[in-house]
Write a protein that holds these residues in place. Structure first.
Motif, PDB file in Angstrom:
ATOM      1  N   ASN A  47      -0.063   4.202  -0.349  1.00 27.04           N
ATOM      2  CA  ASN A  47      -0.760   5.358   0.214  1.00 27.04           C
ATOM      3  C   ASN A  47      -0.479   5.527   1.698  1.00 27.04           C
ATOM      4  OD1 ASN A  47      -2.009   6.158  -2.208  1.00 27.04           O
ATOM      5  ND2 ASN A  47      -3.492   4.514  -1.960  1.00 27.04           N
ATOM      6  N   LYS A  48       0.043   4.489   2.342  1.00 27.78           N
ATOM      7  CA  LYS A  48       0.401   4.631   3.748  1.00 27.78           C
ATOM      8  C   LYS A  48       1.858   5.058   3.847  1.00 27.78           C
ATOM      9  CE  LYS A  48       1.907  -0.041   4.864  1.00 27.78           C
ATOM     10  NZ  LYS A  48       1.750  -1.180   5.717  1.00 27.78           N
ATOM     11  N   GLU A  49       2.235   5.515   5.004  1.00 29.21           N
ATOM     12  CA  GLU A  49       3.609   5.976   5.229  1.00 29.21           C
ATOM     13  C   GLU A  49       4.579   4.819   5.037  1.00 29.21           C
ATOM     14  OE1 GLU A  49       6.582   8.638   5.858  1.00 29.21           O
ATOM     15  OE2 GLU A  49       4.450   9.128   5.806  1.00 29.21           O
ATOM     16  N   LYS A  71       3.382  11.086 -10.982  1.00 31.26           N
ATOM     17  CA  LYS A  71       3.540  11.973  -9.821  1.00 31.26           C
ATOM     18  C   LYS A  71       4.769  12.846  -9.983  1.00 31.26           C
ATOM     19  CE  LYS A  71       1.126   9.554  -6.190  1.00 31.26           C
ATOM     20  NZ  LYS A  71       1.218   9.027  -4.843  1.00 31.26           N
ATOM     21  N   TYR A  78       3.494   0.429 -11.179  1.00 31.01           N
ATOM     22  CA  TYR A  78       4.066   1.279 -10.128  1.00 31.01           C
ATOM     23  C   TYR A  78       4.977   2.339 -10.743  1.00 31.01           C
ATOM     24  CZ  TYR A  78       7.062   2.899  -6.401  1.00 31.01           C
ATOM     25  OH  TYR A  78       7.770   3.711  -5.545  1.00 31.01           O
ATOM     26  N   ASP A  83       0.842  -1.195   0.000  1.00 28.26           N
ATOM     27  CA  ASP A  83       0.000   0.000   0.000  1.00 28.26           C
ATOM     28  C   ASP A  83       0.876   1.242   0.000  1.00 28.26           C
ATOM     29  OD1 ASP A  83      -1.925   1.923   0.261  1.00 28.26           O
ATOM     30  OD2 ASP A  83      -2.624   1.272   2.230  1.00 28.26           O
TER      31      ASP A  83
END
Length: 87
Positions: A6-8, A72, A65, A4
């Protein structure tokens, strides 16, 4: 992607993801995507295959990925928002 993003991320996870991403870009500069294998990615990045599969389903998942990272990096998501606002 299994991991994930989106998590730190831990420093180790950041390093691992970066190493696999960098190796994918390196290999893509040398040969076609079809010729790249997970085994080669792992060997050249100096990680065991198990580590690769902890983060990715397969090489297509890693490529996805890489695309996410690239969009981004160049802020593509913002330019798409502005384009849709202009229409």
């Amino acid at each position: 992607m299994k991991y994930d993003i989106n998590k730190e991320l831990t420093r180790g996870a950041k390093r691992t993801l970066n190493d696999f991403k960098t190796m994918m870009f390196t290999l893509l500069s040398e040969k076609s995507f079809e010729e790249i294998t997970v085994g080669e990615l792992c060997k050249r990045a100096n990680y065991p295959r198990a580590t690769f599969y902890n983060y990715f389903e397969d090489k297509f998942d890693l490529l996805n990925y890489c695309w996410l990272w690239l969009t981004k990096e160049i802020h593509l998501e913002r330019s798409e928002e502005h384009t849709s606002e202009l229409q």
